[in-house]
Scaffold this motif. Structure first.
Motif, PDB file in Angstrom:
ATOM      1  N   GLN A  51     -47.749  14.867   8.885  1.00 31.29           N
ATOM      2  CA  GLN A  51     -48.070  14.492   7.504  1.00 31.29           C
ATOM      3  C   GLN A  51     -48.826  15.588   6.752  1.00 31.29           C
ATOM      4  OE1 GLN A  51     -48.543  11.913  10.025  1.00 31.29           O
ATOM      5  NE2 GLN A  51     -46.497  11.296   9.338  1.00 31.29           N
ATOM      6  N   TYR A  97     -57.779   4.967   9.336  1.00 30.43           N
ATOM      7  CA  TYR A  97     -56.714   4.138   8.787  1.00 30.43           C
ATOM      8  C   TYR A  97     -55.485   4.199   9.695  1.00 30.43           C
ATOM      9  CZ  TYR A  97     -59.421   4.656   4.451  1.00 30.43           C
ATOM     10  OH  TYR A  97     -60.414   4.667   3.504  1.00 30.43           O
ATOM     11  N   GLU A  98     -54.901   3.052   9.965  1.00 33.41           N
ATOM     12  CA  GLU A  98     -53.605   2.967  10.628  1.00 33.41           C
ATOM     13  C   GLU A  98     -52.643   2.248   9.696  1.00 33.41           C
ATOM     14  OE1 GLU A  98     -54.375   1.057  14.373  1.00 33.41           O
ATOM     15  OE2 GLU A  98     -54.786   2.968  15.383  1.00 33.41           O
ATOM     16  N   ASN A  99     -51.548   2.930   9.357  1.00 36.77           N
ATOM     17  CA  ASN A  99     -50.567   2.376   8.425  1.00 36.77           C
ATOM     18  C   ASN A  99     -51.237   1.902   7.133  1.00 36.77           C
ATOM     19  OD1 ASN A  99     -48.262   2.651  10.255  1.00 36.77           O
ATOM     20  ND2 ASN A  99     -49.265   1.032  11.438  1.00 36.77           N
ATOM     21  N   ARG A 244     -49.555   4.634   3.412  1.00 38.32           N
ATOM     22  CA  ARG A 244     -49.482   4.063   4.746  1.00 38.32           C
ATOM     23  C   ARG A 244     -48.935   5.012   5.824  1.00 38.32           C
ATOM     24  NH1 ARG A 244     -50.202  -1.424   4.907  1.00 38.32           N
ATOM     25  NH2 ARG A 244     -50.487  -2.428   2.885  1.00 38.32           N
ATOM     26  N   PRO A 246     -48.976   6.657   9.570  1.00 34.69           N
ATOM     27  CA  PRO A 246     -49.361   5.993  10.821  1.00 34.69           C
ATOM     28  C   PRO A 246     -50.843   6.134  11.155  1.00 34.69           C
ATOM     29  CG  PRO A 246     -47.323   7.217  11.104  1.00 34.69           C
ATOM     30  CD  PRO A 246     -47.856   7.594   9.749  1.00 34.69           C
TER      31      PRO A 246
END
Length: 269
Positions: A51, A97-99, A244, A246
């Motif tokens: 990302q 943060y996850e998703n 969002r 992963p």
């Protein structure tokens, strides 16, 4: 783990960046406005290598809110802005943060660290606060001992790849007769958000209630003062929540990385 006490305001201001980071490494978690006077504080956004290009492009397209001061390569934990530091431990509190969903607010990242994580160090408006104070412009959240108030706006950032989201702003009440001075002073720091993005009516940014910030703490807006809004380095985290990915990691708003760079390094007279 030993939890150090919070130093007094003069002690906080006098700490070197390395001394301040050592306190956070030992478990102290507190907003950092007013710490290590003269040294640059920074936002963080940490993402997997997959990302990283989207984050870099998002920052390039939105330089006002996402001014990148440095990048730490995948898996590395230190760099020129934090000599002998550790990006996994040297911020008081992190947001994981996850998703796009906040799942943890740890004081270190040992349980979350991966060898593919790339760290982006992003400019912070705390950098120009000392210059405002030097010119006799009080900073409400410092005087009140609270975190700076931050708000999501209805202004959309330019998207990049899978990254999109709203502009986030920080707010400082400024006396009406000092607004021109505040604009002039902060415009000299373009690498750390620069001059305000809006002065006056919060509703023009889609902000319904100054007393209910999305991040940080509300501050008093005294009579004769006007809310002034600067682009904020929490913007990438708002994009993470919307887009969002992963996994993504940021600093807890107001809990900044205190770097070895000096505020004067980013002054453009």
């Amino acid at each position: 783990m030993r939890l150090p006490g919070i130093p007094s305001a003069p002690e906080r201001a006098a700490l070197t960046p390395a001394e301040a980071r050592a306190l956070f490494r030992d478990g102290l978690a507190t907003p950092t406005a007013g710490w290590s006077s003269g040294f640059t504080q920074a936002n963080l956004i940490i993402v997997p290598r997959e990302q990283a290009f989207d984050v870099l492009l998002f920052a390039q397209r939105n330089p006002k809110s996402c001014p990148i001061l440095g990048v730490i390569e995948a898996g590395a934990t230190s760099g020129p802005l934090l000599a002998d530091g550790d990006i996994r431990t040297d911020v008081g509190r992190y947001m994981v943060y996850e998703n796009g969903v906040l799942v943890a607010e740890p004081t270190d990242l040992h349980d979350w660290w991966r060898p593919d994580l790339v760290t982006f160090i992003v400019g912070c408006s705390f950098t120009f606060e000392a210059a405002l104070q030097h010119e006799g412009i009080p900073i409400a959240h410092i005087e009140e001992g609270s975190n700076v108030p931050m708000y999501r706006t209805n202004v959309r950032c330019a998207p990049a790849g899978e990254m999109s989201g709203p502009l986030v702003v920080s707010m400082r009440p400024i006396a009406a007769d000092r607004i021109a001075d505040a604009v002039r002073i902060t415009a000299q720091y373009p690498a750390v958000h620069g001059d305000p993005v809006h002065v006056g009516d919060p509703a023009a940014l889609g902000i319904r209630d100054l007393a209910r910030p999305d991040f940080g703490d509300a501050v008093t807006v005294p009579a004769g003062h006007v809310p002034v809004f600067w682009a904020c380095g929490v913007t990438p985290q708002a994009a993470v929540m919307e887009s969002r990915p992963p996994l993504a990691i940021g600093h807890a708003p107001g809990h900044m990385l205190i770097t070895d760079a000096r505020d004067s390094d980013y002054l453009v007279p």
